[in-house]
Design an enzyme around this catalytic site. Structure first.
Site, PDB file in Angstrom:
ATOM      1  N   ILE A  27       0.941  -1.390   0.043  1.00 23.41           N
ATOM      2  CA  ILE A  27       0.151   0.033   0.102  1.00 23.41           C
ATOM      3  C   ILE A  27       0.955   1.188  -0.019  1.00 23.41           C
ATOM      4  CG2 ILE A  27      -1.731   1.309   1.381  1.00 23.41           C
ATOM      5  CD1 ILE A  27      -2.828  -1.289   2.625  1.00 23.41           C
ATOM      6  N   SER A 143      -6.823  -0.469   9.921  1.00 22.64           N
ATOM      7  CA  SER A 143      -7.312  -1.797   9.332  1.00 22.64           C
ATOM      8  C   SER A 143      -8.701  -1.940   9.596  1.00 22.64           C
ATOM      9  CB  SER A 143      -6.295  -2.835   9.927  1.00 22.64           C
ATOM     10  OG  SER A 143      -6.911  -4.329   9.718  1.00 22.64           O
ATOM     11  N   TYR A 156      -2.684  -6.153  17.359  1.00 19.10           N
ATOM     12  CA  TYR A 156      -2.640  -5.109  16.216  1.00 19.10           C
ATOM     13  C   TYR A 156      -3.933  -4.539  16.273  1.00 19.10           C
ATOM     14  CZ  TYR A 156      -2.989  -4.441  11.128  1.00 19.10           C
ATOM     15  OH  TYR A 156      -3.083  -3.720  10.001  1.00 19.10           O
ATOM     16  N   LYS A 160      -4.572  -0.380  16.304  1.00 16.02           N
ATOM     17  CA  LYS A 160      -5.110   0.338  15.181  1.00 16.02           C
ATOM     18  C   LYS A 160      -6.396   0.963  15.816  1.00 16.02           C
ATOM     19  CE  LYS A 160      -2.602  -0.613  11.676  1.00 16.02           C
ATOM     20  NZ  LYS A 160      -1.915   0.529  10.892  1.00 16.02           N
TER      21      LYS A 160
END
Length: 256
Positions: A27, A143, A156, A160
């Site tokens: 990305i 995400s 994670y 986020k």
């Protein structure tokens, strides 16, 4: 590119100076390429000096997980670009575990440092310059995992989720100074890092699919899909958009 009158194409980021973290693959690299196509001057980062940036972008090796790394990167941005108009925090990632209780303490800290605190530290160093010039755009790449938290990725996901909450608060603080802050929330995207992570997860839990069968639009995303969303949010077209989280996932994940 946008088109203005009589079919004349305009570079909508012409004259803009952009910093994109983690821009040598996936990305991040797609964002760098799209910004360059739109006329921006771009500086990107990688942990290793041996990494290669997309042609036309400057590259600096920096570990954004540390305060020292953030300070060195901010100094490099001022030296190479002379300041910044756009900051995109793309660096991120974490490895899955069998369950939340299996995630080691050091992995929790690393996930927070890379996926959340890196953005906080770098913003604190670069946002004041944007405030002084009365304009700027910051995009944090999150995400879609935050929409359906699961134990194997809880370190994670928590980082986020914190990033998204922080983004909304920072947007309110910087809005009076002409600085916009938004989040892009990608779903299942075909990147080297994403594929490696999904393969590790599938080995832990064979029920996890690797293809786009569960995506309503019928395919996994491409890095360019996310890059277009990021470009929109930093461009004048999104001049009245701040504090938002743009989910780009092919319709896969439930909305809040």
């Amino acid at each position: 590119m946008t088109v203005v009158g009589n079919g004349v194409e305009a570079l909508e980021l012409a004259g803009k100076r952009a910093l994109v973290t983690g821009g040598t693959r996936g990305i991040g690299a797609a964002v760098v390429r799209r910004f360059l196509d739109a006329g921006a001057e771009v500086l990107t980062t990688a942990r290793s000096a041996s990494s290669e940036a997309p042609k036309g972008a400057a590259l600096v090796a920096a570990d954004v997980r540390t305060r020292e790394g953030a300070e060195a990167l901010a100094a490099a941005a001022r030296e190479v670009l002379g300041g910044v108009d756009i900051v995109v925090h793309n660096a991120g990632g974490a490895s899955p575990y069998r369950s939340a209780s299996d995630i080691p303490a050091e992995e929790w800290q690393d996930a927070l440092d890379l996926n959340y605190l890196a953005a906080v530290r770098l913003d604190s160093l670069l946002a004041p310059g944007m405030r002084e010039q009365g304009a700027g755009a910051i995009v944090h790449v999150s995400s879609a995992a935050v929409l359906t938290p699961v134990g194997p990725f809880l370190h994670y996901v928590a980082a986020k989720a914190a990033l998204e909450s922080y983004s909304r608060g920072l947007a309110l603080e910087l809005a009076p100074f002409g600085v916009r802050v938004n989040t892009v929330t990608p779903g299942r995207v075909a990147t080297p890092g994403g594929e490696e992570t999904r393969e590790r997860w599938a080995r832990l839990d064979p029920s996890q699919g690797l293809d786009g069968a569960m995506v309503p639009l019928g395919r996994v995303g491409e890095p360019e899909d996310i890059a277009e969303a990021v470009l929109f949010l930093v461009s004048p077209r999104a001049g009245w958009v701040t504090g938002s989280a743009l989910v780009v996932d092919g319709g896969e994940f439930p909305r809040r």
